[in-house]
Scaffold this motif. Structure first.
Motif, short mmCIF file in Angstrom:
data_model
loop_
_atom_site.label_atom_id
_atom_site.label_comp_id
_atom_site.label_asym_id
_atom_site.label_seq_id
_atom_site.Cartn_x
_atom_site.Cartn_y
_atom_site.Cartn_z
N LEU A 273 -15.17 -16.43 -35.40
CA LEU A 273 -13.76 -16.41 -35.82
C LEU A 273 -13.63 -15.87 -37.24
O LEU A 273 -12.54 -15.86 -37.81
N ASP B 150 -4.49 -31.45 -23.22
CA ASP B 150 -4.01 -30.10 -22.91
C ASP B 150 -4.44 -29.09 -23.97
O ASP B 150 -4.41 -27.87 -23.74
N GLN B 151 -4.85 -29.57 -25.14
CA GLN B 151 -5.38 -28.69 -26.20
C GLN B 151 -6.87 -28.97 -26.39
O GLN B 151 -7.44 -28.71 -27.45
N LEU B 152 -7.50 -29.48 -25.36
CA LEU B 152 -8.93 -29.84 -25.38
C LEU B 152 -9.28 -30.70 -26.61
O LEU B 152 -10.35 -30.57 -27.19
N ALA C 125 -11.59 -27.60 -34.61
CA ALA C 125 -10.39 -27.70 -35.43
C ALA C 125 -9.32 -26.89 -34.72
O ALA C 125 -9.63 -25.97 -33.95
N ASP C 126 -8.07 -27.22 -34.98
CA ASP C 126 -6.97 -26.55 -34.29
C ASP C 126 -6.77 -25.15 -34.88
O ASP C 126 -6.18 -24.99 -35.96
N ILE C 127 -7.28 -24.14 -34.17
CA ILE C 127 -7.25 -22.76 -34.66
C ILE C 127 -5.81 -22.29 -34.89
O ILE C 127 -5.50 -21.59 -35.86
N LYS C 128 -4.91 -22.75 -33.99
CA LYS C 128 -3.50 -22.31 -34.09
C LYS C 128 -2.88 -22.78 -35.39
O LYS C 128 -1.98 -22.15 -35.93
N PHE D 119 -16.99 -30.38 -23.98
CA PHE D 119 -17.15 -29.45 -25.10
C PHE D 119 -17.12 -30.19 -26.45
O PHE D 119 -16.18 -30.96 -26.71
N PRO E 97 -18.91 -22.26 -33.13
CA PRO E 97 -18.48 -20.86 -32.88
C PRO E 97 -17.79 -20.19 -34.06
O PRO E 97 -17.29 -19.07 -33.92
N GLU E 98 -17.78 -20.86 -35.24
CA GLU E 98 -16.94 -20.37 -36.34
C GLU E 98 -17.21 -18.94 -36.78
O GLU E 98 -16.27 -18.21 -37.11
N ALA F 257 -12.64 -29.63 -28.84
CA ALA F 257 -12.97 -28.19 -28.81
C ALA F 257 -12.83 -27.52 -30.17
O ALA F 257 -12.74 -26.30 -30.26
N ALA G 207 -8.32 -30.66 -29.59
CA ALA G 207 -8.52 -29.96 -30.87
C ALA G 207 -7.95 -30.80 -32.01
O ALA G 207 -6.92 -31.47 -31.87
N LYS H 132 -13.16 -32.76 -19.67
CA LYS H 132 -13.58 -31.41 -20.04
C LYS H 132 -14.10 -31.30 -21.47
O LYS H 132 -15.06 -30.57 -21.73
N LEU I 9 -17.28 -28.50 -29.88
CA LEU I 9 -17.40 -27.19 -30.53
C LEU I 9 -16.81 -27.24 -31.93
O LEU I 9 -15.81 -27.95 -32.16
N1 COA Z 1 -7.78 -24.94 -31.33
C1 COA Z 1 -6.57 -24.85 -30.79
N2 COA Z 1 -6.36 -24.84 -29.47
C2 COA Z 1 -7.43 -24.91 -28.69
C3 COA Z 1 -8.74 -25.01 -29.19
C4 COA Z 1 -8.89 -25.02 -30.59
N3 COA Z 1 -10.10 -25.14 -31.19
N4 COA Z 1 -9.61 -25.04 -28.15
C5 COA Z 1 -8.86 -24.99 -27.02
N5 COA Z 1 -7.56 -24.91 -27.34
C6 COA Z 1 -6.41 -24.84 -26.41
C7 COA Z 1 -6.25 -23.45 -25.82
O1 COA Z 1 -5.58 -22.59 -26.73
C8 COA Z 1 -5.44 -23.77 -24.61
O2 COA Z 1 -4.10 -24.03 -24.99
P1 COA Z 1 -2.85 -23.25 -24.31
O3 COA Z 1 -2.93 -23.62 -22.86
O4 COA Z 1 -1.67 -23.81 -25.03
O5 COA Z 1 -3.11 -21.81 -24.56
C9 COA Z 1 -6.03 -25.10 -24.14
O6 COA Z 1 -6.64 -25.67 -25.29
C10 COA Z 1 -7.06 -24.97 -23.05
O7 COA Z 1 -8.07 -24.09 -23.51
P2 COA Z 1 -8.58 -22.80 -22.69
O8 COA Z 1 -9.17 -21.84 -23.67
O9 COA Z 1 -7.49 -22.30 -21.80
O10 COA Z 1 -9.73 -23.46 -21.79
P3 COA Z 1 -11.00 -22.72 -21.17
O11 COA Z 1 -11.58 -23.67 -20.18
O12 COA Z 1 -10.64 -21.36 -20.71
O13 COA Z 1 -12.02 -22.54 -22.41
C11 COA Z 1 -13.16 -23.24 -24.42
C12 COA Z 1 -12.55 -23.66 -23.07
C13 COA Z 1 -13.58 -24.51 -25.14
C14 COA Z 1 -14.39 -22.35 -24.18
C15 COA Z 1 -12.11 -22.46 -25.23
O14 COA Z 1 -10.93 -23.23 -25.27
C16 COA Z 1 -12.51 -22.17 -26.66
O15 COA Z 1 -13.31 -21.28 -26.90
N6 COA Z 1 -11.91 -22.90 -27.64
C17 COA Z 1 -12.12 -22.67 -29.03
C18 COA Z 1 -13.46 -23.19 -29.49
C19 COA Z 1 -13.68 -22.88 -30.95
O16 COA Z 1 -13.82 -21.75 -31.35
N7 COA Z 1 -13.74 -23.95 -31.76
C20 COA Z 1 -14.03 -23.85 -33.15
C21 COA Z 1 -12.81 -23.90 -33.95
S1 COA Z 1 -13.17 -23.72 -35.68
#
Ligand code: COA
Length: 261
Positions: A138, A23-25, A66-69, A108, A134-135, A64, A27, A60, A110
């Motif tokens: 950010l 659910d957090q892909l 490191a956990d950005i949150k 993914f 993608p850093e 995705a 992360a 999927k 990423l």
């Molecule tokens: N950190 C924390 N949470 C993440 C995450 C990450 N790197 N990548 C995805 N998630 C979470 C989303 O916040 C979401 O959680 P929520 O439902 O509680 O809000 C859930 O995973 C699903 O992601 P969502 O963005 O809704 O899926 P999407 O299909 O629309 O997009 C991505 C997929 C991969 C394009 C998008 O999630 C994304 O850009 N993620 C961040 C990638 C990134 O920048 N990674 C580098 C981190 S340094």
């Protein structure tokens, strides 16, 4: 051992470690990084494990990032510590593990996800996978080895482009660049990894560990890879596996290095 964020499965000498936060892909939060450290150490010590396959749950995402949150509010010092701890606990640990680690990139990969895949010794991707760092979008840079390992794998120019654009590439490009070793349809991903693992595990575990150390040494600044190769080559002559491998050749039979074959 039970983990909150990982699934572990053993079959025929292959340990599959699945990062399980779909659910957090998948992360990578701190807890998951700690669990991966422990699971990888366990696989390294367990003689019945010959090859490790690392993947993400669901269809999927591999990981995705490191956990950005978790790090969004960090200070300069906390950011530095996050990176340093990550390198030590997970990314260098995977790269230096004493047995082959195959990344099964199922979607993914990423940021930290691509960095994790790049720390593995071999990468196999499913056809839906997307890779990127993608850093810079950010306001940070890759902090889990991405600036170094991406340049080593694909060359400085392509690494700079991927980091500057913060974009994603598809698997055909990743394959062409040498970022992944193989691409297969998603439903064949684990089968392909298992097939590779089965070929690898026919060979000597001590020689495989020595090969990992020797190849890695060539990419470590300040380390003489050729000298390391000479040392590792010499050490192999003192192993039971060398005796078995060379004896089997002369007796015109297949070598049996023990464990699962
Ligand atoms: N950190 C924390 N949470 C993440 C995450 C990450 N790197 N990548 C995805 N998630 C979470 C989303 O916040 C979401 O959680 P929520 O439902 O509680 O809000 C859930 O995973 C699903 O992601 P969502 O963005 O809704 O899926 P999407 O299909 O629309 O997009 C991505 C997929 C991969 C394009 C998008 O999630 C994304 O850009 N993620 C961040 C990638 C990134 O920048 N990674 C580098 C981190 S340094």
């Amino acid at each position: 051992m039970n983990y909150e964020n990982l699934l572990i499965a053993d079959a025929n000498g292959i340990r599959t470690i699945t990062i399980n936060r779909p659910d957090q892909l998948n992360a990578l939060n701190r807890a998951t990084i700690g669990e991966l450290h422990s699971a990888l150490s366990g696989a390294d010590k367990d003689r019945s494990v010959r090859v490790v396959v690392l993947t993400g749950s669901g269809t999927k995402a591999f990981v995705a990032g490191a956990d950005i949150k978790e790090f969004a509010h960090f200070s300069t010092e906390e950011g530095k510590q996050l990176s340093a701890e990550g390198h030590k606990q997970l990314f260098d640990h995977v790269e230096q593990l004493g047995k082959p680690v195959i990344a099964a990139v199922n979607g993914f990969a990423l940021g930290g996800g691509l960095e994790l895949a790049m720390s593995c010794h071999i990468r196999v991707a499913s056809d839906n996978a997307r890779m990127g760092l993608p850093e810079t979008g950010l306001g940070v840079i890759p902090g889990y080895g991405g600036t170094q390992r991406l340049a080593r794998l694909v060359g400085k120019g392509k690494a700079m482009e991927m980091i500057f654009t913060a974009g994603m590439i598809k698997v055909d490009e990743a394959l062409q660049w040498g970022l992944v070793n193989h691409v297969v349809p998603q439903d064949q991903l684990l089968a392909k990894c298992n097939e590779l693992a089965t070929v690898i595990m026919k060979n000597s575990p001590t020689a495989l560990a020595a090969a990992i150390r020797a190849v890695n040494a060539g990419f470590e600044p300040g380390t003489n890879g050729m000298q390391q190769e000479i040392e590792e080559f010499g050490k192999c002559f003192g192993t039971a596996d060398f005796k078995e491998g060379t004896t089997a050749f002369m007796e015109k039979r297949k070598a049996n290095f023990g464990g699962a074959q």
